[in-house]
Design an enzyme around this catalytic site. Structure first.
Site, PDB file in Angstrom:
ATOM      1  N   ASN A   9      66.295  45.681  37.514  1.00  0.00           N
ATOM      2  CA  ASN A   9      67.075  46.039  36.328  1.00  0.00           C
ATOM      3  C   ASN A   9      68.002  47.186  36.710  1.00  0.00           C
ATOM      4  O   ASN A   9      67.567  48.319  36.854  1.00  0.00           O
ATOM      5  CB  ASN A   9      66.112  46.468  35.207  1.00  0.00           C
ATOM      6  CG  ASN A   9      66.847  46.960  33.974  1.00  0.00           C
ATOM      7  OD1 ASN A   9      68.057  46.778  33.855  1.00  0.00           O
ATOM      8  ND2 ASN A   9      66.120  47.586  33.066  1.00  0.00           N
ATOM      9  N   TRP A  10      69.273  46.841  36.869  1.00  0.00           N
ATOM     10  CA  TRP A  10      70.236  47.860  37.328  1.00  0.00           C
ATOM     11  C   TRP A  10      70.656  48.803  36.206  1.00  0.00           C
ATOM     12  O   TRP A  10      71.353  49.785  36.461  1.00  0.00           O
ATOM     13  CB  TRP A  10      71.476  47.186  37.914  1.00  0.00           C
ATOM     14  CG  TRP A  10      71.247  46.457  39.207  1.00  0.00           C
ATOM     15  CD1 TRP A  10      70.050  46.235  39.851  1.00  0.00           C
ATOM     16  CD2 TRP A  10      72.259  45.863  40.032  1.00  0.00           C
ATOM     17  NE1 TRP A  10      70.252  45.534  41.014  1.00  0.00           N
ATOM     18  CE2 TRP A  10      71.591  45.293  41.153  1.00  0.00           C
ATOM     19  CE3 TRP A  10      73.641  45.742  39.941  1.00  0.00           C
ATOM     20  CZ2 TRP A  10      72.294  44.622  42.166  1.00  0.00           C
ATOM     21  CZ3 TRP A  10      74.337  45.076  40.946  1.00  0.00           C
ATOM     22  CH2 TRP A  10      73.660  44.532  42.051  1.00  0.00           C
ATOM     23  N   LYS A  11      70.327  48.470  34.985  1.00  0.00           N
ATOM     24  CA  LYS A  11      70.692  49.297  33.824  1.00  0.00           C
ATOM     25  C   LYS A  11      72.211  49.569  33.820  1.00  0.00           C
ATOM     26  O   LYS A  11      72.975  48.737  34.263  1.00  0.00           O
ATOM     27  CB  LYS A  11      69.873  50.593  33.822  1.00  0.00           C
ATOM     28  CG  LYS A  11      68.378  50.333  33.999  1.00  0.00           C
ATOM     29  CD  LYS A  11      67.540  51.536  33.764  1.00  0.00           C
ATOM     30  CE  LYS A  11      66.082  51.207  34.055  1.00  0.00           C
ATOM     31  NZ  LYS A  11      65.171  52.266  33.689  1.00  0.00           N
ATOM     32  N   HIS A  94      63.659  45.745  26.382  1.00  0.00           N
ATOM     33  CA  HIS A  94      63.404  46.893  27.270  1.00  0.00           C
ATOM     34  C   HIS A  94      63.191  48.147  26.420  1.00  0.00           C
ATOM     35  O   HIS A  94      63.841  48.321  25.385  1.00  0.00           O
ATOM     36  CB  HIS A  94      64.580  47.079  28.231  1.00  0.00           C
ATOM     37  CG  HIS A  94      64.247  48.043  29.328  1.00  0.00           C
ATOM     38  ND1 HIS A  94      64.317  49.405  29.156  1.00  0.00           N
ATOM     39  CD2 HIS A  94      63.794  47.839  30.585  1.00  0.00           C
ATOM     40  CE1 HIS A  94      63.942  49.994  30.282  1.00  0.00           C
ATOM     41  NE2 HIS A  94      63.620  49.069  31.169  1.00  0.00           N
ATOM     42  N   GLU A  96      64.207  51.044  26.699  1.00  0.00           N
ATOM     43  CA  GLU A  96      65.422  51.836  26.438  1.00  0.00           C
ATOM     44  C   GLU A  96      66.231  51.212  25.296  1.00  0.00           C
ATOM     45  O   GLU A  96      66.852  51.923  24.505  1.00  0.00           O
ATOM     46  CB  GLU A  96      66.258  51.947  27.723  1.00  0.00           C
ATOM     47  CG  GLU A  96      65.584  52.881  28.722  1.00  0.00           C
ATOM     48  CD  GLU A  96      65.864  52.578  30.179  1.00  0.00           C
ATOM     49  OE1 GLU A  96      66.797  51.824  30.486  1.00  0.00           O
ATOM     50  OE2 GLU A  96      65.108  53.104  31.024  1.00  0.00           O
ATOM     51  N   GLU A 166      55.553  47.265  30.548  1.00  0.00           N
ATOM     52  CA  GLU A 166      56.160  48.487  31.068  1.00  0.00           C
ATOM     53  C   GLU A 166      55.712  49.674  30.214  1.00  0.00           C
ATOM     54  O   GLU A 166      56.323  49.943  29.167  1.00  0.00           O
ATOM     55  CB  GLU A 166      57.682  48.383  31.009  1.00  0.00           C
ATOM     56  CG  GLU A 166      58.252  47.258  31.842  1.00  0.00           C
ATOM     57  CD  GLU A 166      59.684  47.542  32.240  1.00  0.00           C
ATOM     58  OE1 GLU A 166      59.927  47.691  33.437  1.00  0.00           O
ATOM     59  OE2 GLU A 166      60.539  47.670  31.355  1.00  0.00           O
ATOM     60  N   GLY A 172      60.904  55.362  35.039  1.00  0.00           N
ATOM     61  CA  GLY A 172      61.852  56.361  35.532  1.00  0.00           C
ATOM     62  C   GLY A 172      61.255  57.747  35.650  1.00  0.00           C
ATOM     63  O   GLY A 172      61.974  58.738  35.829  1.00  0.00           O
ATOM     64  N   SER A 212      58.151  52.721  37.664  1.00  0.00           N
ATOM     65  CA  SER A 212      58.108  53.474  38.922  1.00  0.00           C
ATOM     66  C   SER A 212      57.444  52.705  40.060  1.00  0.00           C
ATOM     67  O   SER A 212      56.736  53.290  40.885  1.00  0.00           O
ATOM     68  CB  SER A 212      57.427  54.826  38.711  1.00  0.00           C
ATOM     69  OG  SER A 212      58.157  55.598  37.777  1.00  0.00           O
ATOM     70  N   GLY A 233      63.302  49.315  38.261  1.00  0.00           N
ATOM     71  CA  GLY A 233      64.500  50.048  37.873  1.00  0.00           C
ATOM     72  C   GLY A 233      65.090  50.758  39.083  1.00  0.00           C
ATOM     73  O   GLY A 233      65.812  50.161  39.894  1.00  0.00           O
ATOM     74  N   GLY A 234      64.773  52.036  39.209  1.00  0.00           N
ATOM     75  CA  GLY A 234      65.383  52.887  40.244  1.00  0.00           C
ATOM     76  C   GLY A 234      65.384  52.273  41.637  1.00  0.00           C
ATOM     77  O   GLY A 234      66.409  52.284  42.327  1.00  0.00           O
TER      78      GLY A 234
END
Ligand code: PEP
Length: 249
Positions: A9-11, A94, A96, A166, A172, A212, A233-234
């Protein structure tokens, strides 16, 4: 039989040039696992990413979509628009989106139905907040999110669904659920679908863990029997790290 999936997920990261660069770096990696690989660039780069990966073992997926067919929803993107550029899968729910854009279970339930109506696959995200876990309410919270958004579906619809557990406190933050915490929740979730539907729905449902996941913890998390992959993510923003995770299966 359920599939192993690792989705990045590049957000809201990577403009067009950065998208091109990262995709060309991803293409240089070697996949040694059986996991399906997905990347989720931002809307503006989906078409380009789709075209650039046409011949590769990488599926380009969307990060969100609207529940309506079309109409006066300024700034939104529909399932039909995604399908028209070749996108077959969408991430929904998600944390967010839930936290910053007020996505409710009710809206998500409509989005899930709309995606299925367009024959799309959904990666459905859910998970508890830190306060829920501290008070031991994590299973109740997760059950409510799943029942509210998904349990209107028929058993046959679950061929379109991938779940992504999640825990919000692990996204994150560098804080990861332990492999045992992930397994415990994934087993609870699978059992929920066994009770609500049947063995086939439960056993064929891929349940990803997100929060993470990094190259150094992926193998242990993925070794758990009810963890079928990861939403990353990251670490999905670096080709080598992402493929280290893909190859952790
Ligand atoms: C995510 O946003 O879905 C996620 C899991 O992020 P990270 O891997 O950075 O925790």
């Amino acid at each position: 039989m359920r599939k192993h999936i690792v989705a990045g997920n590049w957000k809201m990261n990577n403009d067009l040039i950065q998208t091109e660069t990262l995709i060309s770096e991803l293409k240089q990696q070697t996949k040694t696992s059986d996991a399906e690989v997905m990347i989720a660039p931002t809307f503006t780069n989906l078409w380009h990413a789709f075209e650039s990966t046409r011949l590769d073992d990488i599926e380009v997926v969307a990060q969100n979509m609207h529940f309506a067919e079309n109409g006066a929803y300024t700034g939104e993107v529909s399932a039909a628009m995604l399908k028209s550029i070749g996108i077959q899968t969408v991430i929904l729910g998600h944390s967010e989106r839930r936290a910053y854009f007020n996505e409710t279970d009710e809206a998500l339930s409509k989005k899930v139905s709309q995606a299925i109506a367009h024959d799309m696959r959904v990666i459905f995200c859910f998970g508890e907040e830190l306060s829920d876990r501290k008070s031991g309410r994590q299973e109740d919270v997760v059950k409510t999110q799943l029942v509210n958004a998904l349990c209107h579906l028929k058993a046959d619809d679950y061929k379109h669904i991938v779940l992504a557990y999640e825990p919000v406190w692990a996204i994150g933050t560098g804080e990861t659920a332990t492999p045992d915490q992930a397994q415990e929740m994934h087993a609870f979730i699978r059992n929920l679908f066994r009770e609500r539907y049947n063995d086939a729905v439960a056993d064929n449902l891929s349940i990803l863990y997100g929060g993470s996941v990094k190259p150094d913890n992926a193998k242990e998390i993925f070794s758990k029997p009810d963890v079928d992959g990861g939403l990353i993510g990251g670490a999905s923003l670096k080709a080598e790290d992402f493929y280290a995770i893909v190859n952790a299966f």
